[in-house]
Design an enzyme around this catalytic site. Structure first.
Site, mmCIF file in Angstrom:
data_model
loop_
_atom_site.group_PDB
_atom_site.id
_atom_site.type_symbol
_atom_site.label_atom_id
_atom_site.label_comp_id
_atom_site.label_asym_id
_atom_site.label_seq_id
_atom_site.Cartn_x
_atom_site.Cartn_y
_atom_site.Cartn_z
ATOM 1 N N VAL A 714 0.862 -1.351 0.083
ATOM 2 C CA VAL A 714 -0.102 -0.328 0.594
ATOM 3 C C VAL A 714 0.759 1.275 -0.148
ATOM 4 O O VAL A 714 0.575 2.299 -0.039
ATOM 5 C CB VAL A 714 -1.155 0.313 0.824
ATOM 6 C CG1 VAL A 714 -1.862 -1.059 1.091
ATOM 7 C CG2 VAL A 714 -0.345 -0.218 2.416
ATOM 8 N N ASP A 831 7.765 15.235 10.297
ATOM 9 C CA ASP A 831 8.069 15.318 9.334
ATOM 10 C C ASP A 831 5.799 14.963 8.739
ATOM 11 O O ASP A 831 5.397 14.043 7.981
ATOM 12 C CB ASP A 831 8.698 13.430 8.458
ATOM 13 C CG ASP A 831 8.856 13.108 7.250
ATOM 14 O OD1 ASP A 831 8.816 12.126 7.108
ATOM 15 O OD2 ASP A 831 8.768 13.871 6.608
#
Ligand code: NAG
Ligand code: NAG
Ligand code: NAG
Ligand code: NAG
Ligand code: NAG
Ligand code: NAG
Ligand code: NAG
Ligand code: NAG
Ligand code: NAG
Ligand code: NAG
Length: 879
Positions: A714, A831
Site C-alpha cells: 500500500v 515529517d
C-alpha cells in the site's frame, strides 16, 4: 407661511433641482459657486447624517462657505476648495456630484461610515490633491481613472472593503505628483503595478494586508524618495529585488507575511536610514547578512518564522543600539547565545523573541544587564543548557518569560518574585528540579504559569493560591506530592488547570466556584475519595480528566450539570454503582471513558452512548445492555440491576428463588467478566509500552501479507514498504517492513519504537506489535482503510467536505499537541505531511510515521538528531 426673501428662494430651488435632477446641458456647463452649492446639497442628500450635523448646520440662511466641513477660496468668488469630515459618522454613500466642485483640492471623508463604491467621476476633479477615504466600508474596485489624475499628491483608501485589481494589464499608473498612497487592509488582488516606479516623488507606498500576488517589481528600486514601503500581509512570491538596496531614504520596510523566498540580499545593508525592517513569516533562507549591521538606526528587526540558518551576529546589539524589538523566533538559527551580551547595549529593547531555533549554550549571566525596559523575553524551544540565570531578577519590568522546551537544569531561582509585573512564565519541558519555591506566590500579576514536564518534587506551595488572577496553571508531569492546597479551588479566574502525572494525593474538595474553568486534568495521580458532586457546577468545563487515580464511590448524577463537556475521562479508578442515566443528556460530550472501574447496571442509551465503543466501558464489574457492544443483556425489567429499590423489594418477597437465580446469574456473569478481563488486561497496559503487545510471528506476517506480495503493497516510505495484511484472527493491519539496506533504517526503527512506546492517543497510529530479529524488522500497525490524507487531497475522484477537513485539522493538531506537550519528553514529528496523516473508517485522522521523530530530552542525555533524514515536511516553528 411667511414668504422667504428671494435669495433663500433661489437656494431652495437649486436644492429641488438637485433632488429631482432636472435635465441640464452638461456640454455648455460653466462651473460657478452655484454649481458648488448644488453639489454640496447633493452630497448632503446622499448621507444619512444620523447625528443631524449637516441638517442643523448646513442651513440656507448662511453662505455655504460657513458650513461645517466646507472651506472656500474667497479669491475665486466663494468656490469650495476643501471638504473635511474626518471622523464624522455621516453614513450613506459618496455623491458623484462632488465631481462638480471644480476648485476642490482636498476631499477628506475618512472614517465617515460611508458605504458604496468610489464614484469614477471623482477622477475628473482637476485640482484634487488630497483624497482621504480610509476607514469606511467602501467596496467595489478603485476606479482606474483615479490612477490617472495629474494633480493627486496624497491618496488614502486603507481599511475599506475594496477589491479587484488596481489597473488593467497594459495600462500604467500615471500619478506624476503622487507622494503618499495607502491602500492597505482591503481585498485588492492582482500584481503590484511596476508603473508605481514612474511616480518619481513617491515617499510612501503602502499596499499591506491585501491579496496582491506575483513578485515585487524590481523597478521600485528607482523610487529614490521612498521612505516607507509596506507590502506585508499579501501573497507575494519570488525574491527581494536587489535594487531595493538603492532606496537609501527608506525608514520603514515591511514585507512580512508573504511567500517570499531566497536569501535576504546583502544590499539591504545600504539602507542606512532603516528604522523598521519586517521580513517575518516568509520562506527566506540563508543566514542573516552581516551587512545589515550597517543599518545602525534599526529599531524593529523582525525576521521571525522563516528558514534562516547560521548564527545571530554576535555584535548585533553593538551595531543596532536603538533596537526596541528583536524577533528571530521560528527559524533554524544556531550557534551560541553570546549575542545576548551585546544586546545590553540596546537601552530601549523591550521585546526579544528567539523561540524555536537551534540556539545552544548557556544563557550568559549578562542577560541581567539587558535593558530595564525589557518586557518580553521568549527564548523557549531551543537547546539552551545550564541553570536559569539569577540575573533575570534585574529585569524588573518583565511581563513575559518563556524558557520552556530547553535543557535547563537546576532549581527555580528564589529571586524571581522580584519580577512583580510578570504575567506569563513558562519553564516547562526542561530538567528543572527541586521544589516549587513558595515565593512564586508573590508574583501577583501572573496569568499563566507553566512548569509542567520538569523534575520538580515536593508539595505544591500554598502560596500559589494567592495569585488570584491566574488563568492557566500547568504543573503536570513532575513528581509533586502531597495534597492539592485547598485554596486552589477558590482561584476563581482559572481557565485551565493541569496537574496530571504527579504523585498528588488526598481528596477532591468542592470545586464549584471555578466558574470559568475549561480544562481540569488531574489524571495519573493518587487522588482518592468520592467525586465531589460540585463538579457538576462547572458549566463551561469542556475537558475533565480524572483517570488513573483512586477515586471511589458513585459517579455523581450532578455531572449532568457539565453542560459544555466534550471530553470526560474517569477511567482507571474504583468508581462503583450505577452509571447515571443523566450522562446521556450531555449534548456536547464526544469522548467518554469509564473503563476499568467497578461500575455496574444498565448502560444508558442515546447521545454519547450510541457511539461508544468497547474500550470506553471495558473492565467494569457488571455493566449490561448495549447489545451492539457485546455486553450481556440486562436482566428482565423485573430484576433490573438499575433500580436497586425494586431489587430490594424482590429480595424480601422471594428470597430463596432470588438466591438461586442470582447465584447462578452471578456465576455466569463472573465467568464472562473474568474471561473478558483476562483478555482485556493484556491490552490495558499498552498505555505505557511495547512490552505487552500481542506476539506475532514472522510466519504469521508472511501469511497475512501473502508473502509480502505486491498486491498487498500500500505504500513505500523512505525506509521501507507498507503492506496490508490480515492476521490469523481476522484483524486487518498495516505491516511496515524495514528495508535494512538503507543506511539509517535501523536507527529510524529504533527511534520509531522508542517514540511509539511513549505515546498513546486517539489521533496517533496505534502500534499492535513489533516483529524484530536480526535480518527482519517490521512494525504491525493499526490499518487505516481510508488511506492517507494525501490521496484525498491530491487524488482525482475523492473529495473532502469542509467539516471533514476541519475535523482532520483538529485531529492532527490534537495529535501534535499531545506529542509536544503531554509526554514526559517532547516528541517532534519532523515529517508532518498529508501522506503521514491516515484516515480510519470513521474518517478520524491518525498521525503516523515517527520514522524521524526527534526526541528532545529534558536533561543532559544526548539529543537524537534526525534533521538530515526524512522527507520535506512541516516542522512546527515553535509557540
Ligand atoms: C455635475 O456635472 C455633471 C456633468 O458634468 C452633471 O451630469 C451633473 O448633473 C452635475 N451635478 C450637479 C450637482 O450639478
Ligand atoms: C439660520 O436658521 C436656523 C433655523 O433654520 C437658525 O437656528 C439659525 O440661528 C439661523 N442662523 C442665522 C445665522 O441666522
Ligand atoms: C456651523 O458650524 C460652523 C463650524 O463649526 C460654525 O462656525 C457655524 O456657526 C455653524 N452654523 C450654524 C448655523 O450652526
Ligand atoms: C458667486 O460668484 C459670483 C461671480 O461669479 C459672485 O458675484 C457672487 O458674489 C458669488 N456668490 C457668493 C454667495 O459669494
Ligand atoms: C472614527 O470616528 C469615530 C467617531 O465617529 C471615533 O470614535 C473613532 O475613534 C474614529 N476612528 C479612528 C480610527 O480615528
Ligand atoms: C489618462 O488621462 C489622459 C488625459 O488626461 C487620457 O488621454 C488617457 O487615456 C487616460 N488614461 C487612462 C488609462 O485612463
Ligand atoms: C466585504 O466584501 C465581501 C464581499 O466582497 C463581503 O462578504 C464582506 O461582508 C464585506 N465586509 C464588510 C466589512 O463590509
Ligand atoms: C507603460 O509604461 C511603459 C514603460 O514606461 C511603456 O513602455 C508603456 O508604453 C506604457 N503603457 C501605456 C499604456 O502607457
Ligand atoms: C542602484 O543605483 C545605481 C545608481 O544610482 C545604479 O547604477 C544601480 O544599477 C542601481 N542598482 C540596482 C540594483 O538597480
Ligand atoms: C529550508 O532550507 C533548507 C536548506 O537550507 C531547505 O532544504 C528546506 O527545504 C527549506 N525549508 C523550507 C520550508 O523552505
Amino acid at each position: 407661511m411667511k414668504q422667504p426673501p428671494p435669495r433663500f428662494l433661489s437656494v431652495q430651488v437649486v436644492f429641488l433641482l438637485s433632488i429631482f435632477s432636472f435635465p441640464q446641458q452638461p456640454a455648455s456647463r460653466k462651473y460657478t459657486n452655484l454649481t458648488d452649492l448644488e453639489s454640496l446639497l447633493a452630497f448632503k442628500a446622499q448621507v444619512r447624517d444620523p447625528h443631524a450635523i449637516l441638517s442643523t448646520n448646513w442651513t440656507s440662511n448662511t453662505s455655504f462657505c460657513n458650513w461645517i466641513g466646507v472651506s472656500c477660496s474667497r479669491r475665486h468668488h466663494e468656490r469650495v476648495t476643501a471638504i473635511d469630515f474626518l471622523n464624522f459618522p455621516l453614513q450613506g454613500t459618496i455623491s458623484p456630484h462632488l465631481s462638480n466642485l471644480s476648485f476642490l483640492s482636498r476631499l477628506d471623508l475618512a472614517n465617515c461610515s460611508l458605504a458604496g463604491s468610489i464614484p469614477q467621476v471623482l477622477s475628473q476633479l482637476p485640482r484634487l490633491e488630497e483624497l482621504y477615504l480610509e476607514e469606511n466600508s467602501l467596496y467595489g474596485s478603485i476606479p482606474t481613472a483615479i490612477f490617472n489624475m495629474s494633480s493627486l499628491v496624497q491618496f488614502f483608501c486603507s481599511d475599506n472593503n475594496l477589491s479587484g485589481t488596481l489597473i488593467s494589464n497594459g495600462s500604467n499608473i500615471t500619478l506624476p505628483r503622487l507622494q503618499r498612497i495607502s491602500l492597505s487592509a482591503n481585498q485588492l488582488t492582482g500584481e503590484i503595478p511596476s508603473s508605481f516606479a514612474q511616480c518619481r516623488d513617491l515617499e510612501s507606498l503602502s499596499l499591506s494586508l491585501n491579496e496582491f500576488n506575483g513578485i515585487i517589481p524590481a523597478d521600485l528600486g528607482s523610487l529614490t524618495e521612498l521612505r516607507k514601503l509596506y507590502l506585508g500581509g499579501n501573497r507575494l512570491s519570488g525574491i527581494i529585488p536587489k535594487s531595493l538596496g538603492n532606496l537609501t531614504k527608506l525608514d520603514g520596510f515591511d514585507l512580512s507575511i508573504n511567500m517570499l523566498t531566497g536569501i535576504i540580499p546583502k544590499e539591504l545593508g545600504n539602507l542606512a536610514n532603516l528604522q523598521n525592517l519586517l521580513l517575518g513569516d516568509n520562506g527566506f533562507s540563508g543566514s542573516i547578512p552581516t551587512s545589515l549591521l550597517n543599518c545602525s538606526r534599526i529599531e524593529i528587526f523582525e525576521l521571525a518564522v522563516n528558514n534562516l540558518t547560521g548564527p545571530v551576529p554576535a555584535s548585533i546589539g553593538k551595531s543596532m543600539p536603538l533596537l526596541t524589538r528583536l524577533l528571530l523566533g521560528g527559524n533554524r538559527l544556531s550557534g551560541d547565545l553570546d549575542f545576548i551580551t551585546s544586546l545590553s547595549n540596546c537601552r530601549d529593547l523591550y521585546y526579544l523573541h528567539l523561540i524555536g531555533n537551534e540556539l545552544r549554550g548557556v544563557l550568559p549571566s549578562s542577560i541581567g544587564n539587558l535593558s530595564i525596559n525589557l518586557q518580553h523575553l521568549f527564548a523557549g524551544l531551543n537547546f539552551i543548557r545550564g541553570e536559569v540565570p539569577t540575573g533575570l531578577k534585574n529585569l524588573s519590568n518583565l511581563v513575559s518569560l518563556h524558557l520552556g522546551g530547553n535543557e535547563l537544569i537546576g532549581t527555580i531561582p528564589l529571586s524571581f518574585p522580584r519580577l512583580e509585573k510578570l504575567q506569563y512564565m513558562s519553564l516547562h519541558g526542561n530538567g528543572i528540579s527541586g521544589s516549587i519555591p513558595s515565593e512564586l506566590g508573590l508574583l501577583r500579576s501572573l496569568n499563566v504559569l507553566r512548569l509542567e514536564n520538569n523534575r520538580l518534587v515536593g508539595p505544591i506551595p500554598y502560596s500559589i493560591s494567592n495569585i488570584s488572577g491566574i488563568q492557566y496553571l500547568a504543573l503536570s508531569g513532575n513528581r509533586l506530592s502531597s495534597n492539592i492546597p485547598l485554596d486552589f479551588w477558590s482561584l476563581t479566574s482559572l481557565i485551565e488547570l493541569h496537574l496530571s502525572k504527579n504523585m498528588l494525593d488526598g481528596l477532591l474538595p468542592s470545586v464549584g466556584s471555578l466558574e470559568y474553568l475549561n480544562i481540569l486534568d488531574l489524571s495519573s495521580n493518587m487522588l482518592s475519595g468520592n467525586l465531589s458532586s460540585s463538579l457538576g457546577r462547572l458549566q463551561v468545563l469542556t475537558h475533565l480528566d480524572l483517570s488513573n487515580n483512586s477515586f471511589e464511590g458513585q459517579i455523581p448524577s450532578s455531572l449532568s450539570g457539565l453542560i459544555s463537556i466534550k471530553y470526560l475521562n474517569l477511567s482507571n479508578n474504583f468508581l462503583s454503582g450505577d452509571l447515571p442515566k443523566s450522562l446521556a443528556n450531555l449534548s456536547y460530550l464526544e469522548i467518554l471513558d469509564l473503563s476499568f472501574n467497578k461500575l455496574e447496571g444498565q448502560i444508558p442509551e442515546g447521545r454519547v452512548f450510541s457511539n461508544l465503543s468497547i474500550p470506553s466501558l471495558e473492565g467494569n464489574t457488571a455493566l449490561c445492555g448495549a447489545p451492539l457492544l457485546d455486553f450481556p443483556p440486562c436482566p428482565s425489567n423485573a430484576v433490573n440491576f438499575h433500580s436497586t429499590r425494586k431489587l430490594q423489594l424482590i429480595k424480601y418477597i422471594l428470597p430463596p428463588i432470588l438466591f438461586v437465580v442470582l447465584g447462578f446469574a452471578s456465576f455466569c456473569l463472573i465467568r464472562v467478566i473474568y474471561q473478558r478481563r483476562k483478555k482485556i488486561t493484556v491490552t490495558r497496559t499498552v498505555s505505557t509500552g511495547l512490552d505487552e503487545q500481542r506476539v506475532i510471528s514472522y510466519l504469521e506476517l508472511v501469511r497475512a501479507t501473502e508473502n509480502f506480495s505486491d498486491a498487498n503493497l500500500v505504500g513505500k516510505g523512505s525506509f521501507g514498504s507498507v503492506f496490508r495484511g490480515c492476521l490469523d484472527d481476522g484483524l486487518t493491519v498495516a505491516v511496515k517492513v524495514l528495508n535494512l539496506e538503507v543506511e539509517g533504517a535501523l536507527k529510524s526503527f529504533d527511534e520509531e519504537c522508542r517514540a511509539l512506546s511513549m505515546v498513546r492517543h486517539r489521533n496517533l497510529i496505534k502500534i499492535i506489535s513489533i516483529c524484530s530479529n536480526h535480518d527482519f524488522k517490521a512494525l504491525v500497525l493499526q490499518f487505516m482503510p481510508n488511506m492517507s490524507l494525501e490521496r484525498w487531497i491530491y487524488g482525482n475522484n475523492q473529495c473532502l467536505d469542509l467539516l471533514q477537513r476541519l475535523n482532520i485539522m483538529v485531529d492532527v493538531s490534537s495529535a501534535l499537541e499531545y506529542l509536544h506537550h503531554h509526554l514526559p519528553r517532547t516528541v517532534l514529528h519532523c515529517d508532518l505531511k498529508p501522506s503521514n496523516v491516515l484516515l480510519d473508517e470513521g474518517m478520524v485522522a491518525h498521525l503516523g510515521d515517527f520514522g524521524i521523530a526527534k526526541l528532545m530530552f529534558g536533561d543532559n542525555q544526548s539529543v537524537v538528531t534526525a534533521t538530515t533524514r526524512g522527507t520535506i515536511g512541516y516542522i512546527a516553528p515553535g509557540l
